[in-house]
Scaffold this motif. Structure first.
Motif, mmCIF file in Angstrom:
data_model
loop_
_atom_site.group_PDB
_atom_site.id
_atom_site.type_symbol
_atom_site.label_atom_id
_atom_site.label_comp_id
_atom_site.label_asym_id
_atom_site.label_seq_id
_atom_site.Cartn_x
_atom_site.Cartn_y
_atom_site.Cartn_z
ATOM 1 N N LEU A 161 -69.784 -11.615 -4.735
ATOM 2 C CA LEU A 161 -70.024 -11.017 -3.422
ATOM 3 C C LEU A 161 -71.369 -10.308 -3.378
ATOM 4 O O LEU A 161 -72.153 -10.492 -2.436
ATOM 5 C CB LEU A 161 -68.912 -10.021 -3.078
ATOM 6 C CG LEU A 161 -69.170 -9.174 -1.829
ATOM 7 C CD1 LEU A 161 -69.102 -10.034 -0.567
ATOM 8 C CD2 LEU A 161 -68.203 -8.008 -1.733
ATOM 9 N N LEU A 162 -71.650 -9.481 -4.368
ATOM 10 C CA LEU A 162 -72.872 -8.669 -4.331
ATOM 11 C C LEU A 162 -74.124 -9.530 -4.449
ATOM 12 O O LEU A 162 -75.140 -9.249 -3.806
ATOM 13 C CB LEU A 162 -72.824 -7.609 -5.430
ATOM 14 C CG LEU A 162 -71.758 -6.531 -5.235
ATOM 15 C CD1 LEU A 162 -71.690 -5.617 -6.465
ATOM 16 C CD2 LEU A 162 -72.003 -5.702 -3.974
ATOM 17 N N LYS A 163 -74.058 -10.590 -5.232
ATOM 18 C CA LYS A 163 -75.219 -11.476 -5.327
ATOM 19 C C LYS A 163 -75.455 -12.216 -4.009
ATOM 20 O O LYS A 163 -76.600 -12.351 -3.555
ATOM 21 C CB LYS A 163 -75.030 -12.465 -6.484
ATOM 22 C CG LYS A 163 -75.226 -11.831 -7.850
ATOM 23 C CD LYS A 163 -75.270 -12.878 -8.952
ATOM 24 C CE LYS A 163 -75.637 -12.244 -10.287
ATOM 25 N NZ LYS A 163 -75.844 -13.240 -11.355
ATOM 26 N N ALA A 164 -74.388 -12.687 -3.385
ATOM 27 C CA ALA A 164 -74.531 -13.343 -2.084
ATOM 28 C C ALA A 164 -75.062 -12.372 -1.045
ATOM 29 O O ALA A 164 -75.890 -12.731 -0.198
ATOM 30 C CB ALA A 164 -73.182 -13.917 -1.642
ATOM 31 N N SER A 165 -74.603 -11.124 -1.114
ATOM 32 C CA SER A 165 -75.049 -10.100 -0.158
ATOM 33 C C SER A 165 -76.514 -9.753 -0.374
ATOM 34 O O SER A 165 -77.251 -9.493 0.591
ATOM 35 C CB SER A 165 -74.177 -8.846 -0.300
ATOM 36 O OG SER A 165 -72.818 -9.148 -0.066
ATOM 37 N N ALA A 166 -76.966 -9.755 -1.632
ATOM 38 C CA ALA A 166 -78.371 -9.475 -1.925
ATOM 39 C C ALA A 166 -79.271 -10.545 -1.334
ATOM 40 O O ALA A 166 -80.357 -10.249 -0.813
ATOM 41 C CB ALA A 166 -78.579 -9.380 -3.435
ATOM 42 N N VAL A 167 -78.823 -11.796 -1.393
ATOM 43 C CA VAL A 167 -79.605 -12.890 -0.814
ATOM 44 C C VAL A 167 -79.739 -12.709 0.696
ATOM 45 O O VAL A 167 -80.827 -12.880 1.272
ATOM 46 C CB VAL A 167 -78.951 -14.251 -1.141
ATOM 47 C CG1 VAL A 167 -79.623 -15.377 -0.360
ATOM 48 C CG2 VAL A 167 -79.014 -14.520 -2.636
ATOM 49 N N VAL A 168 -78.630 -12.347 1.352
ATOM 50 C CA VAL A 168 -78.651 -12.149 2.802
ATOM 51 C C VAL A 168 -79.493 -10.934 3.180
ATOM 52 O O VAL A 168 -80.268 -10.976 4.136
ATOM 53 C CB VAL A 168 -77.209 -11.986 3.334
ATOM 54 C CG1 VAL A 168 -77.211 -11.522 4.782
ATOM 55 C CG2 VAL A 168 -76.441 -13.290 3.200
ATOM 56 N N LEU A 169 -79.371 -9.870 2.422
ATOM 57 C CA LEU A 169 -80.105 -8.633 2.733
ATOM 58 C C LEU A 169 -81.590 -8.790 2.499
ATOM 59 O O LEU A 169 -82.418 -8.336 3.307
ATOM 60 C CB LEU A 169 -79.548 -7.493 1.878
ATOM 61 C CG LEU A 169 -80.169 -6.106 2.080
ATOM 62 C CD1 LEU A 169 -79.933 -5.616 3.505
ATOM 63 C CD2 LEU A 169 -79.609 -5.117 1.064
ATOM 64 N N GLY A 170 -81.960 -9.426 1.410
ATOM 65 C CA GLY A 170 -83.359 -9.557 1.054
ATOM 66 C C GLY A 170 -83.894 -8.291 0.400
ATOM 67 O O GLY A 170 -83.352 -7.204 0.586
ATOM 68 N N GLY A 171 -84.932 -8.437 -0.390
ATOM 69 C CA GLY A 171 -85.541 -7.275 -1.035
ATOM 70 C C GLY A 171 -84.884 -6.883 -2.344
ATOM 71 O O GLY A 171 -85.380 -5.991 -3.044
ATOM 72 N N VAL A 178 -69.660 -10.658 3.549
ATOM 73 C CA VAL A 178 -71.039 -10.520 3.076
ATOM 74 C C VAL A 178 -71.769 -9.434 3.862
ATOM 75 O O VAL A 178 -72.616 -8.718 3.311
ATOM 76 C CB VAL A 178 -71.773 -11.874 3.151
ATOM 77 C CG1 VAL A 178 -73.251 -11.711 2.846
ATOM 78 C CG2 VAL A 178 -71.153 -12.864 2.171
ATOM 79 N N THR A 179 -71.425 -9.269 5.129
ATOM 80 C CA THR A 179 -72.000 -8.169 5.920
ATOM 81 C C THR A 179 -71.659 -6.823 5.297
ATOM 82 O O THR A 179 -72.507 -5.933 5.194
ATOM 83 C CB THR A 179 -71.461 -8.232 7.362
ATOM 84 O OG1 THR A 179 -71.911 -9.438 7.978
ATOM 85 C CG2 THR A 179 -71.937 -7.046 8.185
ATOM 86 N N VAL A 180 -70.409 -6.679 4.871
ATOM 87 C CA VAL A 180 -69.992 -5.435 4.219
ATOM 88 C C VAL A 180 -70.668 -5.290 2.857
ATOM 89 O O VAL A 180 -71.122 -4.201 2.486
ATOM 90 C CB VAL A 180 -68.461 -5.383 4.085
ATOM 91 C CG1 VAL A 180 -68.018 -4.200 3.226
ATOM 92 C CG2 VAL A 180 -67.817 -5.295 5.466
ATOM 93 N N GLY A 181 -70.770 -6.393 2.107
ATOM 94 C CA GLY A 181 -71.474 -6.341 0.831
ATOM 95 C C GLY A 181 -72.919 -5.907 0.994
ATOM 96 O O GLY A 181 -73.440 -5.123 0.185
#
Length: 249
Positions: A33-43, A236-239
């Motif tokens: 989850l956190l890796k997928a969320s990092a991709v979506v968030l960027g940076g 992923v939004t929550v992540g």
């Protein structure tokens, strides 16, 4: 706080066997989850900026050193957050120490959300309304809308226990018809959700199947919940909100 983030996942349960083998425990589920969320968030580089360790705190006795981590993440569990059991008392006391720490941040999911509520003195117990399961909608407070970046939120749910009142220190984030306390927040200190951002259709379906076999869910409740297990949700939004929380200065 700046990356890399040293995140200790406190595994409060073991997934069902097939899920455990595929993902490597709840530590593996949350890493995904956190890796997928990092991709979506960027940076945030999902491979180098997330240093994730995991600790079996049910069958094991080792906890992370608070001096060697930046955040702890308390997972969900089939166990009762209000139970009078030694390992749960130990977890509550550890959570209190983490909360008192001047640097470590806390993330709580479902059972973990409830343990944090208990550590802060909130009442925790069975809901009078019953189970909330599969993908469900919730209403966000203004702070919830700000943190999650959306007007509404949908998450996989699997609980009959609740935090029944907000601790006085926290900012409310969300509510649903079956659970008034769906999320809690204190800037640079903690963020929680009652739902399961880490669950996908496969994980939810496996849990529904097992609990149907055990007679926990009726045929009708099982079929209705299974029909919603494939619905789109905002895990992923929550992540990504969890990672923004870690970035707070």
């Amino acid at each position: 706080m700046r990356p890399p983030f040293r995140i200790a996942v406190l595994e409060c349960d073991t997934p069902l066997e097939n899920i455990n083998l595929k993902y490597g425990g709840y530590g593996g589920v949350f890493t995904r989850l956190l890796k997928a969320s990092a991709v979506v968030l960027g940076g945030i580089n999902p491979d180098t900026d997330l240093i994730i360790s995991k600790f079996d705190i049910v069958d094991g006795t080792e906890y992370p050193s608070l001096e060697e981590v930046d955040a702890i993440l308390l997972t969900g569990s089939k166990h009762d957050s209000f139970a009078d059991e030694p390992w749960i008392h130990t977890l509550v006391e550890f959570t209190k120490k983490a909360y008192a720490h001047d640097r470590v941040r806390i993330i709580g999911i479902c059972f973990g959300h409830q343990i944090i509520g208990r550590a802060l003195g909130a009442p925790v117990g069975r809901s009078d309304i019953g189970w909330e399961i599969s993908v469900c909608d919730m209403d966000l407070t203004e702070k919830g809308k700000e943190l999650f970046g959306t007007e509404k939120l949908s998450l996989q749910q699997m609980h009959q226990d609740i935090v029944s009142a907000y601790p006085k220190e926290v900012v409310p984030l969300a509510s649903s018809p079956k659970c008034a306390v769906q999320g809690m927040y204190i800037p640079r200190k903690l963020i929680t959700v009652q739902g399961h951002p880490e669950f996908n259709t496969e994980i939810m379906s496996a849990i529904l199947d097992r609990r149907k076999q055990l007679g926990i869910f009726s045929d009708a409740a099982y079929k209705e919940a299974l029909s919603r297990a494939t619905n789109a949700h905002d895990g992923v939004t929550v992540g990504a909100a969890f990672l923004r929380f870690l970035l707070e200065e």
